[in-house]
Design a protein around this motif. Sequence first.
Motif, PDB file in Angstrom:
ATOM      1  N   ARG A 119       0.842  -1.194   0.000  1.00 42.96           N
ATOM      2  CA  ARG A 119       0.000   0.000   0.000  1.00 42.96           C
ATOM      3  C   ARG A 119       0.880   1.248   0.000  1.00 42.96           C
ATOM      4  O   ARG A 119       0.593   2.207  -0.713  1.00 42.96           O
ATOM      5  CB  ARG A 119      -0.948   0.010   1.193  1.00 42.96           C
ATOM      6  N   THR A 120       1.950   1.224   0.763  1.00 42.78           N
ATOM      7  CA  THR A 120       2.862   2.368   0.794  1.00 42.78           C
ATOM      8  C   THR A 120       3.417   2.635  -0.604  1.00 42.78           C
ATOM      9  O   THR A 120       3.459   3.780  -1.059  1.00 42.78           O
ATOM     10  CB  THR A 120       4.001   2.120   1.806  1.00 42.78           C
ATOM     11  N   ARG A 121       3.792   1.581  -1.301  1.00 43.46           N
ATOM     12  CA  ARG A 121       4.309   1.732  -2.669  1.00 43.46           C
ATOM     13  C   ARG A 121       3.223   2.238  -3.612  1.00 43.46           C
ATOM     14  O   ARG A 121       3.476   3.085  -4.464  1.00 43.46           O
ATOM     15  CB  ARG A 121       4.858   0.406  -3.184  1.00 43.46           C
ATOM     16  N   ILE A 122       2.036   1.711  -3.464  1.00 44.14           N
ATOM     17  CA  ILE A 122       0.920   2.119  -4.330  1.00 44.14           C
ATOM     18  C   ILE A 122       0.600   3.596  -4.118  1.00 44.14           C
ATOM     19  O   ILE A 122       0.346   4.339  -5.068  1.00 44.14           O
ATOM     20  CB  ILE A 122      -0.314   1.230  -4.074  1.00 44.14           C
ATOM     21  N   LEU A 123       0.625   4.038  -2.866  1.00 46.59           N
ATOM     22  CA  LEU A 123       0.265   5.419  -2.549  1.00 46.59           C
ATOM     23  C   LEU A 123       1.290   6.438  -3.036  1.00 46.59           C
ATOM     24  O   LEU A 123       1.019   7.638  -3.029  1.00 46.59           O
ATOM     25  CB  LEU A 123       0.036   5.573  -1.043  1.00 46.59           C
ATOM     26  N   MET A 124       2.456   5.979  -3.459  1.00 49.41           N
ATOM     27  CA  MET A 124       3.461   6.910  -3.983  1.00 49.41           C
ATOM     28  C   MET A 124       2.993   7.565  -5.277  1.00 49.41           C
ATOM     29  O   MET A 124       3.475   8.617  -5.647  1.00 49.41           O
ATOM     30  CB  MET A 124       4.792   6.188  -4.200  1.00 49.41           C
ATOM     31  N   LYS A 126      -0.213   9.204  -7.217  1.00 48.53           N
ATOM     32  CA  LYS A 126      -1.576   9.712  -6.997  1.00 48.53           C
ATOM     33  C   LYS A 126      -2.594   8.967  -7.857  1.00 48.53           C
ATOM     34  O   LYS A 126      -3.713   8.720  -7.420  1.00 48.53           O
ATOM     35  CB  LYS A 126      -1.638  11.214  -7.272  1.00 48.53           C
ATOM     36  N   THR A 127      -2.201   8.593  -9.062  1.00 46.31           N
ATOM     37  CA  THR A 127      -3.106   7.867  -9.954  1.00 46.31           C
ATOM     38  C   THR A 127      -3.454   6.505  -9.377  1.00 46.31           C
ATOM     39  O   THR A 127      -4.614   6.120  -9.326  1.00 46.31           O
ATOM     40  CB  THR A 127      -2.463   7.696 -11.354  1.00 46.31           C
ATOM     41  N   ARG A 128      -2.419   5.779  -8.918  1.00 48.22           N
ATOM     42  CA  ARG A 128      -2.666   4.467  -8.317  1.00 48.22           C
ATOM     43  C   ARG A 128      -3.434   4.603  -7.012  1.00 48.22           C
ATOM     44  O   ARG A 128      -4.315   3.800  -6.710  1.00 48.22           O
ATOM     45  CB  ARG A 128      -1.349   3.723  -8.077  1.00 48.22           C
ATOM     46  N   ALA A 129      -3.100   5.614  -6.219  1.00 52.07           N
ATOM     47  CA  ALA A 129      -3.792   5.821  -4.939  1.00 52.07           C
ATOM     48  C   ALA A 129      -5.281   6.055  -5.178  1.00 52.07           C
ATOM     49  O   ALA A 129      -6.124   5.496  -4.468  1.00 52.07           O
ATOM     50  CB  ALA A 129      -3.174   6.998  -4.185  1.00 52.07           C
ATOM     51  N   GLU A 130      -5.599   6.856  -6.172  1.00 58.06           N
ATOM     52  CA  GLU A 130      -7.008   7.126  -6.478  1.00 58.06           C
ATOM     53  C   GLU A 130      -7.702   5.867  -7.007  1.00 58.06           C
ATOM     54  O   GLU A 130      -8.845   5.580  -6.661  1.00 58.06           O
ATOM     55  CB  GLU A 130      -7.131   8.269  -7.488  1.00 58.06           C
TER      56      GLU A 130
END
Length: 173
Positions: A119-124, A126-130
């Motif tokens: 999740r930490t990597r994904i949140l890096m 903004k597109t993936r976080a959204e």
Amino acid sequence: IECVQGSGNYIRCDPMSYMLRSANMIMALMETDPSEIFYLRNGNEYAAVKLAISHATKEELENMRHVLLEMEQPMSAKASARLDVEFHHRLVAASHNRILILYNSMLNSLLDQFIENFRTRILMSKTRAEALRRSHWGIYEGVADRDLPAALKALDRHFQIVGEQIKKITQKS
């Protein structure tokens, strides 16, 4: 096991706790890699969503919604990961399938670490976080609306996002 003369033998430990520690230790000794955990989690959650569609109570749905609303607030990646884990645990619990819940509990510490790392990597991004945020809401809405195709589509998207990160990490190793 405690032996009491004239009375019998008694199990004095919590069997569930013992099983959980044993399973986690075995997986650590086997050096389980993230993709193995990912596919197990994937299968468990597909089954959980299918069951939660017909078994989730209004209270369970409200609790899942509350977790998602909490995730919308600004917070550290670690706090967000904790809520992500909580959402998925609540989803599995809403299946009301004791074996799925047991397996989820047995993998708890590995899954928690797995989700936090990825999740930490994904949140890096903004597109993936959204995209991850939308997939969580899609899973919830599909279950709440009792719409299996919508819930599974959102779950597919969720696992696609996570799977892409696993692939990047394992290719670098």
